[in-house]
Write a protein that holds these residues in place. Structure first.
Motif, PDB file in Angstrom:
ATOM      1  N   TRP B  34      46.249  39.979  39.610  1.00  0.00           N
ATOM      2  CA  TRP B  34      46.820  41.543  39.435  1.00  0.00           C
ATOM      3  C   TRP B  34      47.356  41.701  37.817  1.00  0.00           C
ATOM      4  CZ3 TRP B  34      46.019  45.393  42.751  1.00  0.00           C
ATOM      5  CH2 TRP B  34      45.810  45.012  44.042  1.00  0.00           C
ATOM      6  N   TYR B  35      46.921  43.070  37.378  1.00  0.00           N
ATOM      7  CA  TYR B  35      47.543  43.220  36.061  1.00  0.00           C
ATOM      8  C   TYR B  35      48.073  44.462  36.186  1.00  0.00           C
ATOM      9  CZ  TYR B  35      44.857  39.656  33.278  1.00  0.00           C
ATOM     10  OH  TYR B  35      44.411  38.527  32.698  1.00  0.00           O
ATOM     11  N   LYS B  36      49.096  44.626  35.206  1.00  0.00           N
ATOM     12  CA  LYS B  36      49.572  45.790  35.101  1.00  0.00           C
ATOM     13  C   LYS B  36      49.527  46.760  33.765  1.00  0.00           C
ATOM     14  CE  LYS B  36      54.850  47.752  35.367  1.00  0.00           C
ATOM     15  NZ  LYS B  36      56.166  46.905  35.442  1.00  0.00           N
ATOM     16  N   GLN B  37      49.432  47.883  33.709  1.00  0.00           N
ATOM     17  CA  GLN B  37      49.062  48.598  32.418  1.00  0.00           C
ATOM     18  C   GLN B  37      50.193  49.865  32.356  1.00  0.00           C
ATOM     19  OE1 GLN B  37      45.169  50.723  31.681  1.00  0.00           O
ATOM     20  NE2 GLN B  37      45.253  49.926  29.872  1.00  0.00           N
ATOM     21  N   GLU B  38      50.970  49.874  31.313  1.00  0.00           N
ATOM     22  CA  GLU B  38      51.867  51.014  31.361  1.00  0.00           C
ATOM     23  C   GLU B  38      51.431  51.765  30.231  1.00  0.00           C
ATOM     24  OE1 GLU B  38      56.145  49.767  32.003  1.00  0.00           O
ATOM     25  OE2 GLU B  38      55.131  47.965  31.196  1.00  0.00           O
ATOM     26  N   PRO B  39      51.931  53.167  30.156  1.00  0.00           N
ATOM     27  CA  PRO B  39      51.426  54.057  29.165  1.00  0.00           C
ATOM     28  C   PRO B  39      51.466  53.398  27.881  1.00  0.00           C
ATOM     29  CG  PRO B  39      52.629  55.203  30.948  1.00  0.00           C
ATOM     30  CD  PRO B  39      52.503  53.686  31.278  1.00  0.00           C
ATOM     31  N   GLY B  40      50.497  53.530  26.976  1.00  0.00           N
ATOM     32  CA  GLY B  40      50.600  53.152  25.669  1.00  0.00           C
ATOM     33  C   GLY B  40      50.756  51.596  25.562  1.00  0.00           C
ATOM     34  N   ALA B  41      50.604  50.746  26.403  1.00  0.00           N
ATOM     35  CA  ALA B  41      50.693  49.429  26.328  1.00  0.00           C
ATOM     36  C   ALA B  41      49.545  48.646  26.740  1.00  0.00           C
ATOM     37  CB  ALA B  41      51.907  48.970  27.306  1.00  0.00           C
ATOM     38  N   GLY B  42      49.310  47.438  26.582  1.00  0.00           N
ATOM     39  CA  GLY B  42      48.186  46.804  26.999  1.00  0.00           C
ATOM     40  C   GLY B  42      48.375  46.315  28.071  1.00  0.00           C
ATOM     41  N   LEU B  43      47.342  45.694  28.851  1.00  0.00           N
ATOM     42  CA  LEU B  43      47.321  45.119  30.324  1.00  0.00           C
ATOM     43  C   LEU B  43      48.058  43.807  30.295  1.00  0.00           C
ATOM     44  CD1 LEU B  43      43.425  45.401  31.010  1.00  0.00           C
ATOM     45  CD2 LEU B  43      45.150  46.059  32.331  1.00  0.00           C
ATOM     46  N   GLN B  44      48.922  43.618  31.218  1.00  0.00           N
ATOM     47  CA  GLN B  44      49.771  42.584  31.413  1.00  0.00           C
ATOM     48  C   GLN B  44      49.619  41.695  32.713  1.00  0.00           C
ATOM     49  OE1 GLN B  44      53.711  43.740  31.551  1.00  0.00           O
ATOM     50  NE2 GLN B  44      54.642  41.549  31.826  1.00  0.00           N
ATOM     51  N   LEU B  45      49.409  40.482  32.533  1.00  0.00           N
ATOM     52  CA  LEU B  45      49.084  39.627  34.002  1.00  0.00           C
ATOM     53  C   LEU B  45      50.341  39.679  34.508  1.00  0.00           C
ATOM     54  CD1 LEU B  45      47.150  37.867  35.675  1.00  0.00           C
ATOM     55  CD2 LEU B  45      48.120  36.126  34.325  1.00  0.00           C
ATOM     56  N   LEU B  46      50.397  40.030  35.791  1.00  0.00           N
ATOM     57  CA  LEU B  46      51.485  40.057  36.687  1.00  0.00           C
ATOM     58  C   LEU B  46      51.561  38.897  37.456  1.00  0.00           C
ATOM     59  CD1 LEU B  46      52.029  43.399  38.619  1.00  0.00           C
ATOM     60  CD2 LEU B  46      53.660  42.286  36.790  1.00  0.00           C
ATOM     61  N   THR B  47      50.340  38.533  38.113  1.00  0.00           N
ATOM     62  CA  THR B  47      50.306  37.376  38.870  1.00  0.00           C
ATOM     63  C   THR B  47      49.040  37.047  39.315  1.00  0.00           C
ATOM     64  OG1 THR B  47      51.157  36.399  41.128  1.00  0.00           O
ATOM     65  CG2 THR B  47      50.651  38.692  41.220  1.00  0.00           C
ATOM     66  N   TYR B  48      48.465  35.867  39.699  1.00  0.00           N
ATOM     67  CA  TYR B  48      47.241  35.559  39.939  1.00  0.00           C
ATOM     68  C   TYR B  48      47.258  34.593  41.561  1.00  0.00           C
ATOM     69  CZ  TYR B  48      48.385  31.147  38.245  1.00  0.00           C
ATOM     70  OH  TYR B  48      48.938  29.845  38.253  1.00  0.00           O
ATOM     71  N   ILE B  49      45.966  34.377  42.126  1.00  0.00           N
ATOM     72  CA  ILE B  49      45.932  33.505  43.314  1.00  0.00           C
ATOM     73  C   ILE B  49      44.709  32.754  43.150  1.00  0.00           C
ATOM     74  CG2 ILE B  49      45.191  35.431  44.843  1.00  0.00           C
ATOM     75  CD1 ILE B  49      47.056  34.181  46.932  1.00  0.00           C
ATOM     76  N   PHE B  50      44.956  31.603  43.434  1.00  0.00           N
ATOM     77  CA  PHE B  50      43.492  30.929  43.657  1.00  0.00           C
ATOM     78  C   PHE B  50      42.780  31.000  45.007  1.00  0.00           C
ATOM     79  CE2 PHE B  50      40.378  27.757  42.538  1.00  0.00           C
ATOM     80  CZ  PHE B  50      40.612  26.734  43.317  1.00  0.00           C
TER      81      PHE B  50
END
Lengths: 115, 113
Positions: B34-50
């Motif tokens: 799951w990635y998060k993208q805020e206005p004017g900002a790059g994609l940021q990894l929130l969390t992941y699952i195997f």
């Protein structure tokens, strides 16, 4: 730690012109990716480099797009000639490629408008 | 080919829980993100699952994976105004060194006061 750097941040060109984008990954990251994000969609992978070799370019429109990563550090993505449908944000990402979950760190992107 | 589907919008009240859903088609996916993208900002990894896990919890975030149904969800507890963003589900194939991500179109999370 400095993040992924991209330039320019914005570019406006006319169709059939050429354009180039530059990316400087996080220091020590062997893997570099270019993604295209069209408005309202998720990013789509264009090309993946491991050091200076291409790992995956299956979705790169090779008739007009090219990319290189000389010396395994910085990378450039070129479009020649540009079409209207190339208007998008071009995202560069990098990763260590040694971690199992392989977090990709994204730059701020270059927003391209083709008129 | 690979495909990742998400609903485009979710509106929740501040303080409630948000649940963002995602379905994917590639049964060989090893990791889901799951990635998060805020206005004017790059994609940021929130969390992941195997892919061999069915749940992962990280502070206010809970990820549920139903591998049989190829369904992934992200629950954000006690949603705040700062959680307003676009949330992207993404999958990574296992295939031989090529590990670019396949993203969904993103879910716009709208927080009502």
């Amino acid at each position: 730690e400095a993040g992924v750097a991209q330039s320019p941040r914005y570019k406006i060109i006319e169709k059939r012109q050429s354009v180039a984008f530059w990316c400087n990954p996080i220091s020590g990251h062997a893997t570099l990716y270019w993604y295209q994000q069209i408005l309202g969609q998720g990013p789509k992978l264009l090309i993946q480099f491991q050091n200076n070799g291409v790992v995956d370019d299956s979705q790169l429109p090779k008739d007009r797009f090219s990319a290189e990563r000389l010396k395994g550090v910085d990378s450039t993505l070129k479009i020649q000639p540009a079409k209207l449908e190339d208007s998008a944000v071009y995202l560069c990402a990098s990763s260590f490629a040694t971690l199992s979950y392989n977090e990709q760190f994204f730059g701020p992107g270059t927003r391209l408008t083709v008129l | 080919g690979e495909d990742v589907e998400q609903s485009l919008f979710l509106s929740v009240r501040e303080g409630d829980s948000s649940v963002i859903n995602c379905t994917y088609t590639d049964s060989s996916s090893t990791y889901l993100y799951w990635y998060k993208q805020e206005p004017g900002a790059g994609l940021q990894l929130l969390t992941y699952i195997f892919s061999n896990m069915d749940m992962k919890q990280d502070q206010r975030l809970t990820v549920l994976l139903n591998k049989k149904d190829k369904h992934l969800s992200l629950r954000i507890a006690d949603t705040q105004t700062g959680d307003s963003a676009i949330y992207f589900c993404a999958e990574r194939d296992s295939g031989g060194g090529a590990d670019g991500l396949t993203f969904g179109k993103g879910t716009h999370l709208i927080i009502q006061p």
